[in-house]
Design an enzyme around this catalytic site. Structure first.
Site, PDB file in Angstrom:
ATOM      1  N   ASN A   7      -0.440  72.076 -44.822  1.00 44.91           N
ATOM      2  CA  ASN A   7       0.356  72.976 -45.652  1.00 44.91           C
ATOM      3  C   ASN A   7       1.803  72.485 -45.594  1.00 44.91           C
ATOM      4  OD1 ASN A   7       1.766  75.047 -46.817  1.00 44.91           O
ATOM      5  ND2 ASN A   7       0.911  76.675 -45.528  1.00 44.91           N
ATOM      6  N   LYS A  14       2.746  72.210 -41.833  1.00 46.58           N
ATOM      7  CA  LYS A  14       1.865  72.902 -40.889  1.00 46.58           C
ATOM      8  C   LYS A  14       0.504  72.242 -40.955  1.00 46.58           C
ATOM      9  CE  LYS A  14       3.671  77.508 -41.582  1.00 46.58           C
ATOM     10  NZ  LYS A  14       3.465  78.566 -42.518  1.00 46.58           N
ATOM     11  N   ARG A  91      -2.927  72.736 -49.005  1.00 43.82           N
ATOM     12  CA  ARG A  91      -2.502  73.931 -49.718  1.00 43.82           C
ATOM     13  C   ARG A  91      -1.473  73.511 -50.778  1.00 43.82           C
ATOM     14  NH1 ARG A  91       2.155  78.092 -48.476  1.00 43.82           N
ATOM     15  NH2 ARG A  91       1.651  79.577 -50.088  1.00 43.82           N
ATOM     16  N   HIS A 180      -0.673  83.909 -53.417  1.00 42.23           N
ATOM     17  CA  HIS A 180      -1.496  84.407 -52.299  1.00 42.23           C
ATOM     18  C   HIS A 180      -2.984  84.432 -52.683  1.00 42.23           C
ATOM     19  CE1 HIS A 180       2.158  86.989 -50.838  1.00 42.23           C
ATOM     20  NE2 HIS A 180       2.096  85.860 -50.144  1.00 42.23           N
ATOM     21  N   LEU A 209       0.157  92.280 -47.551  1.00 45.02           N
ATOM     22  CA  LEU A 209       1.506  92.761 -47.234  1.00 45.02           C
ATOM     23  C   LEU A 209       2.007  92.002 -46.003  1.00 45.02           C
ATOM     24  CD1 LEU A 209       0.828  96.616 -47.624  1.00 45.02           C
ATOM     25  CD2 LEU A 209       1.399  94.952 -49.401  1.00 45.02           C
ATOM     26  N   GLY A 210       2.864  91.039 -46.239  1.00 44.80           N
ATOM     27  CA  GLY A 210       3.402  90.248 -45.115  1.00 44.80           C
ATOM     28  C   GLY A 210       4.896  90.142 -45.302  1.00 44.80           C
ATOM     29  N   ARG A 241      12.509  89.512 -50.665  1.00 47.00           N
ATOM     30  CA  ARG A 241      12.509  89.370 -52.134  1.00 47.00           C
ATOM     31  C   ARG A 241      12.581  90.745 -52.802  1.00 47.00           C
ATOM     32  NH1 ARG A 241       7.470  85.840 -51.636  1.00 47.00           N
ATOM     33  NH2 ARG A 241       8.289  83.813 -51.021  1.00 47.00           N
ATOM     34  N   ASP A 284      11.964  92.347 -40.921  1.00 47.18           N
ATOM     35  CA  ASP A 284      10.775  92.562 -40.089  1.00 47.18           C
ATOM     36  C   ASP A 284      10.534  94.057 -39.879  1.00 47.18           C
ATOM     37  OD1 ASP A 284       9.034  92.832 -37.771  1.00 47.18           O
ATOM     38  OD2 ASP A 284       9.382  90.691 -37.458  1.00 47.18           O
ATOM     39  N   ARG A 286       8.878  95.603 -37.743  1.00 45.17           N
ATOM     40  CA  ARG A 286       9.003  96.076 -36.351  1.00 45.17           C
ATOM     41  C   ARG A 286      10.445  96.478 -36.060  1.00 45.17           C
ATOM     42  NH1 ARG A 286       5.691  90.840 -34.540  1.00 45.17           N
ATOM     43  NH2 ARG A 286       6.971  90.137 -36.264  1.00 45.17           N
ATOM     44  N   GLY A 334       0.223  94.465 -43.410  1.00 45.46           N
ATOM     45  CA  GLY A 334      -1.037  95.141 -43.748  1.00 45.46           C
ATOM     46  C   GLY A 334      -1.998  95.227 -42.573  1.00 45.46           C
ATOM     47  N   ASN A 336      -1.027  95.003 -39.246  1.00 47.89           N
ATOM     48  CA  ASN A 336      -0.444  95.482 -37.982  1.00 47.89           C
ATOM     49  C   ASN A 336       0.370  96.765 -38.062  1.00 47.89           C
ATOM     50  OD1 ASN A 336      -1.197  93.161 -36.235  1.00 47.89           O
ATOM     51  ND2 ASN A 336       0.048  92.050 -37.729  1.00 47.89           N
ATOM     52  N   GLU A 387      -5.866  81.883 -44.250  1.00 49.14           N
ATOM     53  CA  GLU A 387      -5.788  80.961 -45.391  1.00 49.14           C
ATOM     54  C   GLU A 387      -6.257  79.558 -45.005  1.00 49.14           C
ATOM     55  OE1 GLU A 387      -2.107  82.409 -47.985  1.00 49.14           O
ATOM     56  OE2 GLU A 387      -1.966  83.040 -45.918  1.00 49.14           O
TER      57      GLU A 387
HETATM   58  P1  ADP Z   1       4.165  85.472 -44.150  1.00 46.01           P
HETATM   59  O1  ADP Z   1       4.267  86.130 -45.493  1.00 46.01           O
HETATM   60  O2  ADP Z   1       5.381  84.703 -43.757  1.00 46.01           O
HETATM   61  O3  ADP Z   1       2.855  84.739 -43.920  1.00 46.01           O
HETATM   62  P2  ADP Z   1       3.080  87.411 -42.300  1.00 46.01           P
HETATM   63  O4  ADP Z   1       1.908  87.783 -43.102  1.00 46.01           O
HETATM   64  O5  ADP Z   1       2.848  86.671 -41.035  1.00 46.01           O
HETATM   65  O6  ADP Z   1       4.187  86.672 -43.134  1.00 46.01           O
HETATM   66  O7  ADP Z   1       3.875  88.766 -41.966  1.00 46.01           O
HETATM   67  C1  ADP Z   1       4.995  88.756 -41.151  1.00 46.01           C
HETATM   68  C2  ADP Z   1       5.561  90.161 -41.139  1.00 46.01           C
HETATM   69  O8  ADP Z   1       4.571  91.061 -40.621  1.00 46.01           O
HETATM   70  C3  ADP Z   1       6.742  90.341 -40.217  1.00 46.01           C
HETATM   71  O9  ADP Z   1       7.937  89.989 -40.851  1.00 46.01           O
HETATM   72  C4  ADP Z   1       6.704  91.840 -39.932  1.00 46.01           C
HETATM   73  O10 ADP Z   1       7.403  92.545 -40.926  1.00 46.01           O
HETATM   74  C5  ADP Z   1       5.232  92.193 -40.062  1.00 46.01           C
HETATM   75  N1  ADP Z   1       4.604  92.506 -38.777  1.00 46.01           N
HETATM   76  C6  ADP Z   1       4.033  91.668 -37.886  1.00 46.01           C
HETATM   77  N2  ADP Z   1       3.579  92.350 -36.808  1.00 46.01           N
HETATM   78  C7  ADP Z   1       3.864  93.668 -37.017  1.00 46.01           C
HETATM   79  C8  ADP Z   1       3.659  94.865 -36.289  1.00 46.01           C
HETATM   80  N3  ADP Z   1       3.036  94.870 -35.107  1.00 46.01           N
HETATM   81  N4  ADP Z   1       4.111  96.014 -36.837  1.00 46.01           N
HETATM   82  C9  ADP Z   1       4.734  96.042 -38.023  1.00 46.01           C
HETATM   83  N5  ADP Z   1       4.937  94.933 -38.770  1.00 46.01           N
HETATM   84  C10 ADP Z   1       4.524  93.766 -38.277  1.00 46.01           C
END
Ligand code: ADP
Length: 404
Positions: A7, A14, A91, A180, A209-210, A241, A284, A286, A334, A336, A387
């Site tokens: 990737n 990666k 990718r 995605h 949702l990331g 974004r 983030d 968290r 989504g 976590n 992925e």
């Molecule tokens: P990417 O789109 O870069 O692949 P990810 O799918 O890995 O990102 O998502 C990363 C995001 O997930 C972090 O920025 C954070 O907002 C959220 N996240 C990760 N762990 C937790 C958690 N335990 N609780 C809430 N949000 C989390």
């Protein structure tokens, strides 16, 4: 069969070496800051050895050479020679309109990826650099390109067409493409399997949702609509974004803030907006939840704006699907963040979506969890995305006949 998944980003590469049949991962890592004073991170998943070191990494080719040397090295390696690796899966972010599925890479495919560079300048140019680097160091290895846009290529014209002068589509290919796709494909397939149904017999909304976020409305196994657009900036708000926004904002801001230029705004919309922009503290979730505990009202607002917009898309997608069987949550947020899932689905009981609060909070990260109430008309699931595995599976399916 072992597949190396690559990737490549504009300054990163990666990789993961895995067996798609057993899902066993042998090694993974990242070459970062290519041409900027590189960093090499490597994890040998067989011995759990991990290291990070500075490496020159002047180009993607040098990065690829280092990856291969490490994978076969007596000290850190996981295979004796690259002959044990049957193929490489790349990718690629954008496949444009002509590429509708994963394909074996040949000159023609490379030409198409190159032609599409204007639609995804950083990503597609980087993917091509990754492909060329592999060709240089492993000239005879079959390679497959797996496109983020491909799963969305089933969208009909009335969902992908923007209400712009039609010539912009004809001349510049301005339309919704969606991203995605590999993740939406992977988690919807797994979710259908788990409930013992064929994906073709279901209507599914997948919520990836990331840090980047998108939703897809999947009707009988095919994408009908998705929230991201011509680029990944549209749809729901994300880590950094904007998501959907009135395009007139661009002229208004440039007219009224003379420090702003189109380039600066483009960067701000991609890297300085979303929940980071609203909260002013972090992208983030968290950090945002921690800040909410301390009474930070803009963190509260950021999280609420996000959940509201995701809910709005779910409502819109339910309407266009006509009937809904399954909602799937995936990716960092989504998978976590039970609070996000709760807020997104609150008040939707009348539409047959009943979240089980206990199952929602005790959902185990890294596993597939069903979190709807017994008897909920629409099932709700958390499915970890993978992925790399999906790219390896698609690569395996295309190359296995070459080895029979
Ligand atoms: P990417 O789109 O870069 O692949 P990810 O799918 O890995 O990102 O998502 C990363 C995001 O997930 C972090 O920025 C954070 O907002 C959220 N996240 C990760 N762990 C937790 C958690 N335990 N609780 C809430 N949000 C989390």
């Amino acid at each position: 069969m072992l597949i190396l998944v690559v990737n490549a980003g504009s300054s990163s590469l990666k990789f993961q070496l895995l067996n798609p049949e057993t899902e066993k991962v042998y090694a993974r890592g990242l070459c970062d800051r290519i041409n900027l004073g590189g960093i090499f991170k490597y994890i040998n998943c067989l011995t759990e050895e991990e290291f990070t070191k500075n490496e020159p990494l002047a180009s993607h080719q040098e990065a690829m050479e280092l990856v291969l040397q490490t994978l076969v090295s007596p000290e850190h390696g996981v295979v004796e020679s690259m002959d044990e690796v049957q193929a490489i899966g790349h990718r690629v972010v954008h496949g444009g309109e002509s590429i509708r599925k994963a394909v074996l890479i040949d000159e023609e495919v490379e030409e198409v990826i190159k032609r599409i560079i204007p639609l995804a300048p950083l990503h597609n140019a980087a993917a091509l650099a990754g492909i060329k680097a592999c060709e240089e160091v492993m000239p005879d290895k079959p390679m497959v390109a797996v496109f983020d846009t491909a799963f969305h290529s089933s969208m009909p014209d009335y969902t992908y067409t923007y209400a712009l002068p039609y010539e912009f589509y004809e001349e510049y290919h301005v339309r919704r493409y969606g991203f995605h796709g590999t993740s939406h494909d992977h988690v919807s397939t797994l979710a259908a399997e788990v409930i013992g149904k064929k994906r073709e017999d279901l209507n599914i909304i997948t919520c990836h949702l990331g840090n980047g976020s998108s939703l897809a409305a999947i009707k009988h196994g095919e994408v009908l609509d998705t929230s991201m657009g011509m680029t990944p900036v549209s749809g729901v708000p994300m880590g950094t974004r904007t998501g959907d926004m009135d395009p007139a904002v661009v002229k208004y801001l440039i007219d009224n803030n003379h420090d702003l230029t189109l380039e600066k705004l483009d960067k701000l919309f991609n890297k300085g907006s979303g929940v980071l922009g609203i909260s002013g503290i972090s992208s983030d979730f968290r950090d945002l939840y921690d800040a909410i505990e301390f009474g930070n009202d803009r963190a509260r607002l950021a999280v609420e704006v996000f959940a509201y917009q995701v809910k709005k898309y779910i409502g819109a997608f339910m309407a266009v699907l006509g009937d809904l069987d399954l909602i799937v949550f995936t990716a960092g947020v989504g998978e976590n963040a039970p609070r996000v899932r709760r807020d997104v689905l609150s008040g939707l009981e009348k539409f047959g979506i009943e979240l089980d609060p206990q199952k929602n909070v005790s959902s185990v990260p890294g596993q597939i969890n069903e979190i709807s109430k017994e008897g909920s008309k629409v099932k709700v699931m958390v499915v970890p995305t993978n992925e790399e595995l999906e790219i390896a599976l698609k690569t395996y399916n295309l190359v296995k006949s070459l080895y029979e």
